[in-house]
Design an enzyme around this catalytic site. Structure first.
Site, PDB file in Angstrom:
ATOM      1  N   SER A 208       0.843  -1.190   0.000  1.00 47.50           N
ATOM      2  CA  SER A 208       0.000   0.000   0.000  1.00 47.50           C
ATOM      3  C   SER A 208       0.887   1.252   0.000  1.00 47.50           C
ATOM      4  O   SER A 208       1.677   1.450  -0.921  1.00 47.50           O
ATOM      5  CB  SER A 208      -0.964  -0.039   1.187  1.00 47.50           C
ATOM      6  OG  SER A 208      -1.951   0.961   1.074  1.00 47.50           O
ATOM      7  N   GLU A 334      -9.101  -4.520  -4.984  1.00 51.78           N
ATOM      8  CA  GLU A 334      -8.370  -3.425  -4.345  1.00 51.78           C
ATOM      9  C   GLU A 334      -9.270  -2.256  -3.945  1.00 51.78           C
ATOM     10  O   GLU A 334      -9.018  -1.576  -2.949  1.00 51.78           O
ATOM     11  CB  GLU A 334      -7.278  -2.903  -5.289  1.00 51.78           C
ATOM     12  CG  GLU A 334      -6.111  -3.838  -5.507  1.00 51.78           C
ATOM     13  CD  GLU A 334      -5.142  -3.892  -4.342  1.00 51.78           C
ATOM     14  OE1 GLU A 334      -5.367  -3.186  -3.338  1.00 51.78           O
ATOM     15  OE2 GLU A 334      -4.162  -4.647  -4.440  1.00 51.78           O
TER      16      GLU A 334
END
Length: 527
Positions: A208, A334
């Site tokens: 991330s 996602e």
């Protein structure tokens, strides 16, 4: 009697040997680690890698190498984590004084072991998270003689990513949190050999925001990695809004922050902010987030004109990035659930009265310069009928691809164009979920805690990741061969990480076209 004395002498030698294995002496302190005979790993936690960024050093580049002599340090417990956002006060376990590393080595490693090194940067949108990852499964998956795992804290939110014209003029260090990470890599170069590591065999990795960070390190200084790493990995790299440090947007964030801290009427705003108690700074950052109700992550890296002078899409298109092997990828879902977190109903696609304007507001909350015209063009690529007429699913796919999925494809394709080995993955796990961050279960949790195809998948993943660090080539026993990217446009083929179906797959033309669209408007949305 002589035999007893000899036995005592032998025990003394043995105990000193064990102690030596768990103690590392650096020029600013001796760190006593903990050797775990069950895991075969010795850990050194809470190792200071720079001077505390407090007082006059708040919002300054980290002071390295550390100058304070620490003496003997018990490195058995994690140091303080950096203060996250939103956290309105400084709670136990967090502090401004947070620049600590954690080092995990195979037990018995000595200063000349020359082991490869994996450096981990945690995720959390540059606003939350900490370095307390479970390194054991990955270390145990590494081929003999093993590898070293290092994780670093870095300043978050308003402590690490404050910007704006006033801030810069007052000589605040832009992207201080990124500079903390860079200093961590310099610490590895200077000191990791004392732990048995090889500073020439460093691979950086993150998830991330941490993967966004590894991406930023690839393009920092015009692509000069300064000998700090030889390869880069990223799970779900974040392609966030990246305005200039003196943009109206960041000036507005700074003004709101200064007002929330009670410093906006001061004759010297930065002096007021620097002198403020850490609790006031923490509270002010929280107030900024509460005011930006359509935005997930307000504080993040910006264009600073020096360390980060070029945005990612431009840098990877032009080849202005570190020329090293890469391994990047993303998860199927996602974009799931992000919009539902937003307090502004006008940007929350889960609301019962949501419309396509809600989807636009959600995306514009993350990329404030996204135009209605570009959004309309995006709708042609994401027709609502493809998503069961669900606005939530439509917005989810747009956000997931624009921010995370297409970024890994972009980096993998760019490295291939430059002639470097590039590997891409697609994590898809209906058993454990495929949302953002779900892949970390398969990397940081013990595979023995799962059964059947999930366990086999996680064993393979841990071996793939560890072998990329040790040999720059992801391999796993009794698992599909992970081949390099050959398509310099789409970043394919990539490996599908699916329980019971590990195999290479191509990137579809439709997904490649959607990603090409998002990158074609990078100048507009500052990515």
């Amino acid at each position: 009697m002589l035999a007893f004395i000899a036995l005592l002498a032998l025990c003394s030698v043995y105990l000193s040997t064990v102690a030596a294995q768990a103690a590392v002496e650096l020029d600013y302190g001796t760190f006593i680690g903990v050797e775990d005979s069950t895991t075969g790993v010795t850990s050194f936690k809470g190792v200071r890698f720079a001077e505390p960024p407090t007082g006059e050093f708040r919002w300054k580049a980290p002071v390295f190498p550390p100058t304070t002599q620490l003496g003997t340090v018990n490195a058995s417990a994690f140091g303080n984590a950096c203060i996250p956002v939103p956290q309105s006060t400084v709670v136990a376990g967090t502090s401004e004084d947070c620049l600590f590393a954690n080092v995990y080595i195979p037990s018995g490693a000595i200063s000349n072991s020359s082991l490869p090194v994996m450096v981990w940067f945690h995720g959390g949108g540059f606003q939350t998270g900490n370095s307390r990852a479970n390194a054991i499964p990955l270390m145990q998956a590494a081929p003999s003689p093993g590898m070293i795992f290092v994780s670093f804290e870095y300043r978050l939110g308003q402590f690490g990513f404050l910007a704006g014209s006033t801030f810069a003029v007052a000589n605040g260090s832009l992207n201080a949190g990124m500079l903390d990470q860079r200093t961590g890599l310099q610490w590895v170069q200077k000191y990791i050999s004392s732990f048995g590591g090889d500073p020439t065999q460093v691979t950086i990795w993150g998830e991330s925001a941490g993967a966004g960070a590894t991406m930023f390190h690839l393009i920092a200084n015009g692509g000069d990695q300064e000998g700090l790493f030889r390869a880069s990995m990223g799970d779900s790299s974040s392609l966030s809004f990246m305005p200039d440090f003196d943009s109206d947007y960041l000036d507005g964030v700074f003004d709101l922050f200064a007002s929330s801290a009670g410093c906006s009427s001061s004759s010297d705003i930065m002096a007021c902010l620097t002198a403020a108690d850490a609790n006031i700074i923490a509270s002010a950052g929280t107030q900024v987030l509460k005011n930006r109700t359509s935005t997930l992550f307000v504080f993040a890296p910006c264009i600073d004109g020096s360390f980060l002078a070029t945005r990612p899409v431009e840098a990877f298109a032009s080849g202005a990035f570190s020329q090293v092997p890469v391994l990047f990828g993303s998860n199927t879902d996602e974009g799931a659930n992000w919009s539902a977190e937003l307090p502004n109903p006008a940007a929350n696609t889960s609301e019962p009265n949501a419309t396509e304007t809600t989807v636009y507001n959600f995306l514009a909350g993350q990329w404030p310069t996204l135009s209605n015209a570009s959004f309309t063009a995006a709708l042609e690529l994401y027709p609502l009928t493809d998503y069961d007429n669900s606005l939530s699913l439509q917005g989810q796919q747009m956000y997931g691809e624009a921010r995370y999925i297409c970024t890994g494809m972009m980096i993998a394709a760019a490295a291939t164009r430059q002639g470097f080995n590039s590997f891409q993955y697609h994590y898809d796990n209906p058993d454990q979920g495929s949302d953002h961050g779900a892949d970390l279960t398969g990397l940081f949790d013990s595979a023995s805690g799962f059964s059947g195809n999930d366990s086999a998948l996680f064993v393979a993943m841990q071996q793939y990741w560890a072998s990329f660090v040790t040999a720059q080539d992801p391999n796993a026993t009794d698992a599909a061969a992970w081949t390099t990217v050959t398509n310099s446009t789409s970043g394919g083929p990539r490996i599908l990480l699916h329980p019971g179906a590990l195999a290479m797959e191509n990137v579809t033309d439709a997904q490649a076209a959607r990603c090409a669209f998002w990158h074609s408007i990078s100048a507009e949305i500052s990515t």
